[in-house]
Scaffold this active site. Structure first.
Site, mmCIF file in Angstrom:
data_model
loop_
_atom_site.group_PDB
_atom_site.id
_atom_site.type_symbol
_atom_site.label_atom_id
_atom_site.label_comp_id
_atom_site.label_asym_id
_atom_site.label_seq_id
_atom_site.Cartn_x
_atom_site.Cartn_y
_atom_site.Cartn_z
ATOM 1 N N ASN A 2 -5.968 7.111 5.948
ATOM 2 C CA ASN A 2 -5.976 8.042 4.811
ATOM 3 C C ASN A 2 -6.382 7.349 3.508
ATOM 4 O OD1 ASN A 2 -4.994 10.818 3.599
ATOM 5 N ND2 ASN A 2 -4.258 9.190 2.262
ATOM 6 N N SER A 38 -0.869 0.216 -8.110
ATOM 7 C CA SER A 38 0.577 -0.010 -8.125
ATOM 8 C C SER A 38 0.883 -1.465 -8.432
ATOM 9 C CB SER A 38 1.125 0.341 -6.740
ATOM 10 O OG SER A 38 2.425 -0.177 -6.573
ATOM 11 N N TYR A 91 1.448 -0.033 3.111
ATOM 12 C CA TYR A 91 1.146 0.763 1.914
ATOM 13 C C TYR A 91 0.607 -0.139 0.802
ATOM 14 C CZ TYR A 91 2.212 2.391 -2.755
ATOM 15 O OH TYR A 91 2.132 2.652 -4.099
ATOM 16 N N LYS A 106 -3.287 -0.414 -1.173
ATOM 17 C CA LYS A 106 -3.593 -0.444 -2.617
ATOM 18 C C LYS A 106 -4.423 -1.686 -2.931
ATOM 19 C CE LYS A 106 -1.406 3.241 -4.182
ATOM 20 N NZ LYS A 106 -2.145 4.414 -4.644
HETATM 21 N N1 UFG Z 1 17.317 1.779 -4.129
HETATM 22 C C1 UFG Z 1 18.628 1.860 -3.708
HETATM 23 N N2 UFG Z 1 18.991 2.926 -2.947
HETATM 24 C C2 UFG Z 1 18.134 3.922 -2.608
HETATM 25 C C3 UFG Z 1 16.788 3.834 -3.051
HETATM 26 C C4 UFG Z 1 16.419 2.746 -3.804
HETATM 27 O O1 UFG Z 1 19.443 0.992 -3.993
HETATM 28 O O2 UFG Z 1 18.521 4.860 -1.907
HETATM 29 C C5 UFG Z 1 16.916 0.629 -4.952
HETATM 30 C C6 UFG Z 1 15.859 -0.230 -4.275
HETATM 31 O O3 UFG Z 1 16.466 -1.184 -3.436
HETATM 32 C C7 UFG Z 1 15.154 -0.847 -5.472
HETATM 33 C C8 UFG Z 1 15.276 0.225 -6.566
HETATM 34 O O4 UFG Z 1 16.306 1.096 -6.131
HETATM 35 O O5 UFG Z 1 15.856 -1.963 -5.897
HETATM 36 C C9 UFG Z 1 14.001 1.027 -6.735
HETATM 37 O O6 UFG Z 1 13.608 1.501 -5.460
HETATM 38 P P1 UFG Z 1 12.454 2.585 -5.277
HETATM 39 O O7 UFG Z 1 12.333 2.839 -3.816
HETATM 40 O O8 UFG Z 1 12.692 3.741 -6.189
HETATM 41 O O9 UFG Z 1 11.188 1.835 -5.841
HETATM 42 P P2 UFG Z 1 10.531 0.452 -5.374
HETATM 43 O O10 UFG Z 1 10.634 -0.455 -6.547
HETATM 44 O O11 UFG Z 1 11.023 -0.038 -4.091
HETATM 45 O O12 UFG Z 1 9.081 0.968 -5.082
HETATM 46 C C10 UFG Z 1 8.156 0.925 -6.029
HETATM 47 C C11 UFG Z 1 7.135 2.023 -5.789
HETATM 48 C C12 UFG Z 1 6.216 1.664 -4.659
HETATM 49 C C13 UFG Z 1 5.766 0.221 -4.731
HETATM 50 C C14 UFG Z 1 6.928 -0.688 -4.807
HETATM 51 C C15 UFG Z 1 6.535 -2.143 -4.871
HETATM 52 O O13 UFG Z 1 7.755 3.260 -5.503
HETATM 53 O O14 UFG Z 1 5.090 2.497 -4.771
HETATM 54 O O15 UFG Z 1 7.635 -0.371 -5.987
HETATM 55 O O16 UFG Z 1 7.604 -2.945 -4.541
HETATM 56 F F1 UFG Z 1 5.053 -0.124 -3.642
#
Ligand code: UFG
Length: 338
Positions: free
Chosen positions: A99, A124, A149, A153
């Protein structure tokens, strides 16, 4: 300008459509509604009082996309039509590569065939990988990504950079998003994830609205001030306005230009939970669980370049982000299905 938003009915696309219309641009959207809804576009039209030219189309479908390019005199393309769930990409890597890479190639081929020269890409912070020091600066090399993913990117940035290098008339802006949260202040459009949310803010909002019992915080033993991970959360309307600046900049700036879109300030997971509780005067039930595979302890943007070159800076506060996320969720407990 007339802007084609590939994947424009999703979370970031719909907010960007609104910001572009409010800045006097025309918007054409192509979306297959995989993780998006035509209702979001209808609400954008209602909020702005302006029409959007909307096509239900898969951006991988070259014939469908050629028709859209031929029917509209497009000045600039913004590519939002990417799959973005990290965990799903580990389970279905081919689906993600097919995709995300195919949509990019199809858009480039249609642009070549119809003479469209301006491409803004939804990238990203994940492309900085684990090796770079924080805060991340645009001059750093891309790092190695921890999931398919992220690699899509990384690869899409490379494909686009190569295509632009081969055509001196093409212009490319790579926008590296940090962590977009929040919703338009009206609460009429917002993030509507499929199934159980992967990302922090929609998860918290769904706990608040009673759809999920509690939040599990993934790890509290990181080497950070309170032991939970830190990220650079940015209000989706600030992010949307960054796209408007990019579209207005791109035509006069040949080659590839990269911008971080973040605030430059990190917050921990616990700080987000506390800020959400305070901004909305409610309690979020949470517990600590094990670390999530692939999470980095902390990262945030150096956002100086976007300020200096685009004249863009994030202006909305964490309180705004928490209030607007909740405003959207409480008005639309089932997202666009309400
Ligand atoms: N988190 C929790 N519990 C949850 C969901 C998230 O503790 O249920 C924490 C994660 O561990 C992280 C923080 O919240 O520490 C943010 O998590 P997200 O999933 O919201 O975001 P990420 O930083 O993991 O992801 C983002 C973007 C992605 C990108 C990634 C790169 O959403 O597109 O950063 O690391 F790829």
């Amino acid at each position: 300008m007339k802007i084609l938003l590939a994947g424009g009915a999703g979370y970031i696309g719909s907010h960007t459509a609104l910001a572009l219309l409010n800045s006097g641009h025309d918007v054409v959207i192509a979306d297959n509604y995989y993780n998006a809804s035509p209702e979001a576009v209808r609400r954008v039209e209602k909020l702005t009082g302006k029409p959007v030219t909307l096509y239900e189309a898969d951006v991988q479908d070259r014939d469908a996309m050629m028709k859209i390019f031929k029917e509209n005199d497009i000045d600039c393309v913004i590519h939002f039509a990417g799959l973005k769930a990290v965990g799903e990409s580990v389970k279905k890597p081919l689906f993600y590569y097919r995709n995300n890479i195919d949509t990019t190639l199809t858009l480039l081929e249609c642009m070549e065939a119809t003479g469209v020269k301006n491409f803004v890409f939804s990238s990203s912070a994940t492309v900085y990988g684990a090796e770079n020091a924080i805060p991340y600066v645009e001059t750093m090399h891309r790092g190695s990504c921890s999931n398919p993913y992220g690699w899509t990117k990384y690869m899409m940035e490379q494909i686009l950079t190569d295509a632009v290098a081969a055509d001196p008339d093409m212009n490319l802006v790579l926008l590296r998003y940090f962590n977009p949260i929040g919703a338009h202040e009206s609460g009429m459009i917002g993030e509507d994830p499929k199934g159980i949310p992967n990302n922090l803010m929609p998860y918290i909002s769904q706990v608040a609205v009673g759809k999920l019992d509690h939040l599990t915080i993934f790890g509290n033993d990181y080497d950070t001030p309170d032991g939970t991970c830190r990220r650079d959360y940015i209000h989706v309307m600030d992010l949307a306005e960054g796209h408007v600046k990019a579209v207005e900049y791109i035509a006069d700036h040949p080659g590839t230009n990269i911008f971080n879109l973040g605030t430059g300030t990190p917050y921990s997971v616990l700080e987000i939970v506390k800020a959400f509780e305070k901004a909305n005067d409610l309690k979020i039930k949470y517990e600590f669980g094990p670390r999530r595979a692939g999470d980095l302890p902390e990262f945030w943007a150096n956002a100086d370049k976007a300020k200096k070159v685009l004249g863009w800076t994030a202006t909305r506060t964490l309180e705004d982000m928490c209030r607007d996320s909740w405003n959207w969720q409480k008005q639309n407990p089932n997202g666009y299905r309400d």
